[in-house]
Design an enzyme around this catalytic site. Structure first.
Site, mmCIF file in Angstrom:
data_model
loop_
_atom_site.group_PDB
_atom_site.id
_atom_site.type_symbol
_atom_site.label_atom_id
_atom_site.label_comp_id
_atom_site.label_asym_id
_atom_site.label_seq_id
_atom_site.Cartn_x
_atom_site.Cartn_y
_atom_site.Cartn_z
ATOM 1 C CB SER A 1 64.556 17.211 73.553
ATOM 2 O OG SER A 1 63.384 17.920 73.872
ATOM 3 C CE1 TYR B 1 61.873 12.225 72.963
ATOM 4 C CE2 TYR B 1 61.073 14.054 74.296
ATOM 5 C CZ TYR B 1 61.740 13.587 73.184
ATOM 6 O OH TYR B 1 62.282 14.486 72.304
ATOM 7 C CE LYS C 1 65.425 12.598 72.490
ATOM 8 N NZ LYS C 1 66.109 11.997 71.334
HETATM 9 C C1 UD1 Z 1 56.482 18.235 73.149
HETATM 10 C C2 UD1 Z 1 56.952 17.446 74.333
HETATM 11 C C3 UD1 Z 1 58.451 17.527 74.410
HETATM 12 C C4 UD1 Z 1 59.066 17.013 73.112
HETATM 13 C C5 UD1 Z 1 58.482 17.744 71.918
HETATM 14 C C6 UD1 Z 1 58.918 17.012 70.668
HETATM 15 C C7 UD1 Z 1 55.120 17.383 75.959
HETATM 16 C C8 UD1 Z 1 54.660 17.855 77.299
HETATM 17 N N1 UD1 Z 1 56.296 17.895 75.551
HETATM 18 O O1 UD1 Z 1 56.902 19.598 73.331
HETATM 19 O O2 UD1 Z 1 58.934 16.784 75.499
HETATM 20 O O3 UD1 Z 1 60.461 17.197 73.124
HETATM 21 O O4 UD1 Z 1 57.048 17.731 71.970
HETATM 22 O O5 UD1 Z 1 58.351 17.553 69.537
HETATM 23 O O6 UD1 Z 1 54.491 16.571 75.314
HETATM 24 N N2 UD1 Z 1 49.138 22.335 71.923
HETATM 25 C C9 UD1 Z 1 47.779 22.591 71.840
HETATM 26 N N3 UD1 Z 1 46.983 21.668 71.199
HETATM 27 C C10 UD1 Z 1 47.479 20.538 70.629
HETATM 28 C C11 UD1 Z 1 48.871 20.276 70.716
HETATM 29 C C12 UD1 Z 1 49.671 21.203 71.383
HETATM 30 O O7 UD1 Z 1 47.291 23.604 72.344
HETATM 31 O O8 UD1 Z 1 46.693 19.740 70.081
HETATM 32 C C13 UD1 Z 1 50.010 23.347 72.580
HETATM 33 C C14 UD1 Z 1 50.773 22.822 73.796
HETATM 34 O O9 UD1 Z 1 50.038 22.986 74.975
HETATM 35 C C15 UD1 Z 1 52.047 23.700 73.741
HETATM 36 C C16 UD1 Z 1 52.241 23.973 72.247
HETATM 37 O O10 UD1 Z 1 50.981 23.719 71.636
HETATM 38 O O11 UD1 Z 1 51.814 24.934 74.392
HETATM 39 C C17 UD1 Z 1 53.290 23.083 71.610
HETATM 40 O O12 UD1 Z 1 53.000 21.718 71.918
HETATM 41 P P1 UD1 Z 1 53.794 20.511 71.228
HETATM 42 O O13 UD1 Z 1 53.842 20.712 69.751
HETATM 43 O O14 UD1 Z 1 53.218 19.220 71.721
HETATM 44 O O15 UD1 Z 1 55.288 20.685 71.747
HETATM 45 P P2 UD1 Z 1 55.877 20.786 73.252
HETATM 46 O O16 UD1 Z 1 54.848 20.618 74.274
HETATM 47 O O17 UD1 Z 1 56.690 22.043 73.313
#
Ligand code: UD1
Length: 338
Positions: free
Chosen positions: A124, A149, A153
């Site tokens: 990841s 997690y 990795k």
């Molecule tokens: C997350 C994990 C990462 C993992 C990956 C797997 C965290 C901090 N990181 O990555 O370790 O490898 O998922 O898929 O959990 N967001 C919103 N609202 C939401 C959900 C997300 O605003 O309800 C935003 C987040 O702040 C971020 C972006 O969307 O800026 C992407 O979030 P997400 O899909 O959870 O992925 P990662 O944080 O990149």
């Protein structure tokens, strides 16, 4: 000659099974179905015309895995099996260390016993931590993952590297995924999170279908073009094709290579919401919330190494990802449940 997919019934595993079968490979799936559904196997058959060979086993149980290697000529392994819920890993770290490390260690011991020397691992972008500048390049220092997690990795990358150093005929490709979204264009397979989704796209599609009332945007004060977090979203079908190229590479080379699978483009949360609304002609109710602990400003890939070593580049657009995510969600409002 077969390729073994551990955790092959899951989101990325099932899409990879489809692309491998389409490319002419025989596929054997092992999965304990702890976070996936057996129905996926019939769906793979509908898409490809071929039912993958399946064993409902736990990869950490070496005797069960030996049976699979006894009954099939496994020439390479793609190791997806593992727990992946970031918040849960922070609450119950031992569950993550025990499962993710045990499965890998048993798998490597059994591979060694059967002289199987090629592995592709689901790593990841989280291994790059929060100190590197974007775009993330494979030769940048890794470490500083903010949760258990992510640390599993990193540990597994180290284990595979040690094994590759110790046995010169061993080959490991560490695929560092950015943010896989989308679904197969048939709408037959896709992401089916258990409970409330943690990741952005499943939350968007569940809001669009009415399962969730609104999407909370986690912070608008990031150092990005519109203040929301920037990520490298990649269509899961592109990602799956990257695995086909990676297993070919692993079976033809020795040593260890870390390779990013991303598009090289960063999109903010607002970019994704707007692209989804435009592609599908749907409004997403949005509420602005606080930052989520552990989130970083920007995360996107340098994609040159994948192009050079694997001859692979992502081709599908954010619009394709939004359309296919919605097509899957609409056709399967409860995932694989009836
Ligand atoms: C997350 C994990 C990462 C993992 C990956 C797997 C965290 C901090 N990181 O990555 O370790 O490898 O998922 O898929 O959990 N967001 C919103 N609202 C939401 C959900 C997300 O605003 O309800 C935003 C987040 O702040 C971020 C972006 O969307 O800026 C992407 O979030 P997400 O899909 O959870 O992925 P990662 O944080 O990149």
């Amino acid at each position: 000659m077969s390729i073994l997919l551990t955790g092959g019934a899951g989101f990325i595993g099932s899409h990879t099974a489809v692309e491998l079968i389409n490319a002419g490979y025989d596929v054997v799936i092992v999965d304990n179905l702890s976070n996936s559904n057996e129905k996926v196997l019939n769906r793979i058959k509908t898409i490809t015309g071929k039912y993958p060979k399946f064993y409902k086993i736990d990869v950490s149980v070496a005797e069960d895995l030996c049976k699979v290697f006894n009954e099939n000529n496994i020439t390479g392994v793609i190791h997806f099996a593992g727990f992946k819920c970031v918040p849960e890993s922070t609450k119950i770290p031992l569950k993550y260390y025990r499962n993710n490390l045990d499965t890998t260690l048993s798998l490597l011991e059994v591979m060694n016993k059967y002289n199987c020397t090629a592995i592709v691992f689901s790593s990841s972008a989280t291994v790059y931590g929060d100190k590197n500048p974007v775009p993330f390049k494979e030769n940048m220092p890794v470490g500083g993952a903010t949760n258990a997690y992510g640390r599993t990795k990193l540990m597994i990358e180290d284990i595979l590297t040690d094994v590759a150093v110790a046995s010169t005929d061993f080959s490991a490709v560490l695929l560092r995924y950015f943010n896989p979204i989308g679904a197969h264009p048939s709408g037959l397979i896709g992401e089916a999170p258990d409970g409330i989704p943690n990741n952005l796209m499943p939350y968007v599609t569940q809001t669009a279908v009415g399962v969730r009332e609104f999407l909370t945007i986690y912070g608008t004060d990031y150092n990005t073009h519109d203040g929301t977090g920037v990520r490298d979203y990649i269509h899961v079908v592109d990602l799956a094709r990257g695995h086909v190229a990676a297993i070919k590479y692993a079976t033809e080379h020795t040593g260890v290579e870390a390779i990013n699978l991303g598009t090289g483009n960063g999109s903010s949360v607002w970019d994704v919401v707007h692209a989804f609304e435009k592609a599908n002609n749907i409004q997403i109710p949005v509420v602005i919330g606080k930052r989520r602990p552990g989130d970083i400003d920007e995360c996107y890939a340098s994609v040159d190494k994948a192009a050079k070593l694997l001859g692979w580049r992502a081709e599908l657009t954010l619009e394709d990802m939004c359309k296919d995510s919605w097509n899957w969600q609409k056709k399967n409002p409860k995932g694989y449940e009836d």
